[in-house]
Scaffold this motif. Sequence first.
Motif, PDB file in Angstrom:
ATOM      1  N   GLN A  91      -0.784   5.982  17.988  1.00 16.33           N
ATOM      2  CA  GLN A  91      -1.683   4.849  18.212  1.00 16.33           C
ATOM      3  C   GLN A  91      -2.637   5.175  19.347  1.00 16.33           C
ATOM      4  OE1 GLN A  91      -0.353   0.709  17.692  1.00 16.33           O
ATOM      5  NE2 GLN A  91       1.698   1.451  18.133  1.00 16.33           N
ATOM      6  N   LEU A 107      -5.117   7.336   7.132  1.00 19.03           N
ATOM      7  CA  LEU A 107      -4.404   7.010   5.907  1.00 19.03           C
ATOM      8  C   LEU A 107      -4.921   5.727   5.264  1.00 19.03           C
ATOM      9  CD1 LEU A 107      -0.575   7.413   5.806  1.00 19.03           C
ATOM     10  CD2 LEU A 107      -1.633   5.600   4.539  1.00 19.03           C
ATOM     11  N   GLU A 115       8.401  -1.021   4.318  1.00 18.21           N
ATOM     12  CA  GLU A 115       7.071  -0.985   4.930  1.00 18.21           C
ATOM     13  C   GLU A 115       6.053  -0.912   3.793  1.00 18.21           C
ATOM     14  OE1 GLU A 115       6.365  -1.178   8.415  1.00 18.21           O
ATOM     15  OE2 GLU A 115       4.554  -1.696   7.372  1.00 18.21           O
ATOM     16  N   PHE A 165       0.596  10.252  -4.801  1.00 13.75           N
ATOM     17  CA  PHE A 165       0.267   9.731  -3.469  1.00 13.75           C
ATOM     18  C   PHE A 165       0.863  10.633  -2.387  1.00 13.75           C
ATOM     19  CE2 PHE A 165       1.508   6.961   0.180  1.00 13.75           C
ATOM     20  CZ  PHE A 165       0.238   6.631   0.610  1.00 13.75           C
ATOM     21  N   GLN A 210       6.712  -6.418  15.277  1.00 18.95           N
ATOM     22  CA  GLN A 210       5.668  -5.428  14.993  1.00 18.95           C
ATOM     23  C   GLN A 210       6.096  -4.420  13.933  1.00 18.95           C
ATOM     24  OE1 GLN A 210       2.647  -5.128  16.788  1.00 18.95           O
ATOM     25  NE2 GLN A 210       3.030  -5.554  18.936  1.00 18.95           N
ATOM     26  N   TYR A 211       7.356  -3.962  14.037  1.00 22.18           N
ATOM     27  CA  TYR A 211       7.712  -2.761  13.279  1.00 22.18           C
ATOM     28  C   TYR A 211       8.762  -2.956  12.193  1.00 22.18           C
ATOM     29  CZ  TYR A 211       4.836  -0.845  16.939  1.00 22.18           C
ATOM     30  OH  TYR A 211       3.779  -0.607  17.782  1.00 22.18           O
ATOM     31  N   PRO A 267       9.686   3.109   2.508  1.00 23.33           N
ATOM     32  CA  PRO A 267       9.334   3.461   3.881  1.00 23.33           C
ATOM     33  C   PRO A 267       9.787   2.433   4.923  1.00 23.33           C
ATOM     34  CG  PRO A 267       7.353   3.312   2.451  1.00 23.33           C
ATOM     35  CD  PRO A 267       8.515   2.876   1.644  1.00 23.33           C
ATOM     36  N   ILE A 299       7.006   7.085  10.085  1.00 27.99           N
ATOM     37  CA  ILE A 299       7.377   6.341   8.883  1.00 27.99           C
ATOM     38  C   ILE A 299       8.294   7.226   8.059  1.00 27.99           C
ATOM     39  CG2 ILE A 299       6.553   5.058   6.890  1.00 27.99           C
ATOM     40  CD1 ILE A 299       3.852   4.777   8.342  1.00 27.99           C
ATOM     41  N   GLN A 308      -5.238   4.046  14.774  1.00 20.56           N
ATOM     42  CA  GLN A 308      -4.127   4.927  14.413  1.00 20.56           C
ATOM     43  C   GLN A 308      -4.612   6.267  13.888  1.00 20.56           C
ATOM     44  OE1 GLN A 308      -4.267   1.880  12.163  1.00 20.56           O
ATOM     45  NE2 GLN A 308      -3.786   0.786  14.041  1.00 20.56           N
ATOM     46  N   ILE A 351       9.871   2.048   9.572  1.00 17.42           N
ATOM     47  CA  ILE A 351       9.343   2.623  10.817  1.00 17.42           C
ATOM     48  C   ILE A 351      10.447   2.906  11.819  1.00 17.42           C
ATOM     49  CG2 ILE A 351       7.975   2.044  12.880  1.00 17.42           C
ATOM     50  CD1 ILE A 351       6.022   0.604  11.042  1.00 17.42           C
ATOM     51  N   ARG A 389       7.874  -6.184   7.812  1.00 18.64           N
ATOM     52  CA  ARG A 389       7.583  -5.947   6.386  1.00 18.64           C
ATOM     53  C   ARG A 389       8.849  -5.564   5.641  1.00 18.64           C
ATOM     54  NH1 ARG A 389       4.750  -5.290  10.640  1.00 18.64           N
ATOM     55  NH2 ARG A 389       5.118  -3.080  10.537  1.00 18.64           N
ATOM     56  N   SER A 416      -6.151  -1.460  19.054  1.00 23.47           N
ATOM     57  CA  SER A 416      -5.276  -0.440  18.508  1.00 23.47           C
ATOM     58  C   SER A 416      -5.956   0.279  17.351  1.00 23.47           C
ATOM     59  CB  SER A 416      -3.977  -1.104  18.018  1.00 23.47           C
ATOM     60  OG  SER A 416      -3.352  -0.323  17.014  1.00 23.47           O
TER      61      SER A 416
HETATM   62  C1  CLR Z   1      -0.912  -1.587  13.806  1.00 24.62           C
HETATM   63  C2  CLR Z   1      -0.869  -2.205  15.190  1.00 24.62           C
HETATM   64  C3  CLR Z   1       0.362  -3.107  15.319  1.00 24.62           C
HETATM   65  C4  CLR Z   1       1.616  -2.315  15.052  1.00 24.62           C
HETATM   66  C5  CLR Z   1       1.556  -1.601  13.737  1.00 24.62           C
HETATM   67  C6  CLR Z   1       2.599  -1.710  12.883  1.00 24.62           C
HETATM   68  C7  CLR Z   1       2.683  -1.031  11.587  1.00 24.62           C
HETATM   69  C8  CLR Z   1       1.621   0.060  11.373  1.00 24.62           C
HETATM   70  C9  CLR Z   1       0.282  -0.453  11.896  1.00 24.62           C
HETATM   71  C10 CLR Z   1       0.337  -0.775  13.423  1.00 24.62           C
HETATM   72  C11 CLR Z   1      -0.863   0.512  11.514  1.00 24.62           C
HETATM   73  C12 CLR Z   1      -0.909   0.872  10.046  1.00 24.62           C
HETATM   74  C13 CLR Z   1       0.427   1.421   9.556  1.00 24.62           C
HETATM   75  C14 CLR Z   1       1.489   0.357   9.871  1.00 24.62           C
HETATM   76  C15 CLR Z   1       2.706   0.815   9.121  1.00 24.62           C
HETATM   77  C16 CLR Z   1       2.141   1.427   7.842  1.00 24.62           C
HETATM   78  C17 CLR Z   1       0.610   1.514   8.019  1.00 24.62           C
HETATM   79  C18 CLR Z   1       0.706   2.756  10.222  1.00 24.62           C
HETATM   80  C19 CLR Z   1       0.396   0.497  14.264  1.00 24.62           C
HETATM   81  C20 CLR Z   1      -0.008   2.713   7.279  1.00 24.62           C
HETATM   82  C21 CLR Z   1      -1.531   2.762   7.381  1.00 24.62           C
HETATM   83  C22 CLR Z   1       0.294   2.629   5.772  1.00 24.62           C
HETATM   84  C23 CLR Z   1       1.328   3.639   5.371  1.00 24.62           C
HETATM   85  C24 CLR Z   1       1.547   3.623   3.907  1.00 24.62           C
HETATM   86  C25 CLR Z   1       3.014   3.896   3.621  1.00 24.62           C
HETATM   87  C26 CLR Z   1       3.823   2.633   3.738  1.00 24.62           C
HETATM   88  C27 CLR Z   1       3.147   4.531   2.305  1.00 24.62           C
HETATM   89  O1  CLR Z   1       0.399  -3.677  16.610  1.00 24.62           O
END
Ligand code: CLR
Length: 383
Positions: free
Chosen positions: A166, A28, A95, A17, A84-85, A202, A194, A153, A204, A88, A151
Amino acid sequence: ISGADVPQEQKAGWASFIKSLAQMTGDLSSMTAPPFILSPTSLTEFPAYWCEHPDLFASISEGATDKERMERVLKWFIGTLSAQYTTRNEKMGSEKKPLNPVLGELFYGVWPDINGRGETRLIVEQVSHHPPIEHSYIENQKAGVKLQGHSGQKTSFTGTAINVKQSGHAILTVQPKNGQKEEKYLITLPKLRIEGIIWGSPYIELTDTNAIQSSTGYTAQIDYKGKGYFTGKTHSFKAAITAGNKTVQTYEGQWTGKSFIGGSKSHLFLDTTGPKEEVSVKNVEQQTEWESRKLWVNVAKGIRTGNYDEAGKDKTRIENEQRQRRKDEAAGNTTWSHLHFDHVDSDPDYQMLSALLHDKLTPAHEDAYVFKENTRDIVGRQA
Ligand code: CLR
């Protein structure tokens, strides 16, 4: 050691991965990742994070002056960040990769009226699949506060971290309780990085800057720094409210903890370590086919119980169904039409407010989505 937090039998999957991240072309969401990193929750649920402090949201309109309301907007905004961040990591240990929503996927929720603050309603619609874009609407009618935005990404890999830019923005509309005229706030979205990819755990960190521009002329700029910059602490920020070139007030601290007014620690601005209010959602049995938790019910169950075959099978079924729909639309010369929101090429509120923002913090132009006529009723029925 790399992959230290990855289950033994998935280490090879994680390594490949990471390799594939290097080839990623900005999206992604559609990449296949090993099971341990999958979340059972779809991205359409994420806009609920904007309102896990419904009291802060409702109280914006009670600010007595333009400046006070700007400060309340900033407080509510900073208050949304830990939900938000970091949610998870708190709930699932790291994450995770959210489920990739289908076009037209819906998510509805509500935060009940407690102590007369008014009921807050949420409506989310997935308006694009590739790249994923979710549009959302949050309103507390009684308080006279509503938020609308989308939003998307763009992701890139640095070798050790994933950078996420974003796209999109939010517009907050406030009807002040003191009878002053309605005001709007443009909220730009922060960048994220990340980290912890190599270990398989992971998390954020927010980076750079975002801004809130009010139609009253006040601007808030928020600068983010991780460990070692301002305080040696993770998840740090500094913010300033300005009017013209004049700094009116500064703030600093951690968006996951305490922050203070001015440079000293004597005036607490916000403490985000207290409880958050999760959105209430109807039972899956009462949901329609397009609602997120109903749509993904078997996939989510498979991920939760470790039955990845079952999860994979139902995911494939959903994806094939989507592919067929797109084919049928192409053959019939039609396109998907959104249920709640219409796409528009440009949003006058965005144009007006981004013109007030200094330092090119916003792109000159952004798409937008506007409420369809029928939607107010639909929001009402979800309550
Ligand atoms: C989406 C809009 C929300 C804030 C937010 C939080 C976490 C972000 C998400 C957004 C978009 C998708 C995101 C996620 C964290 C991980 C995930 C970037 C911006 C990606 C697609 C997956 C990454 C995979 C790794 C964990 C390996 O208001």
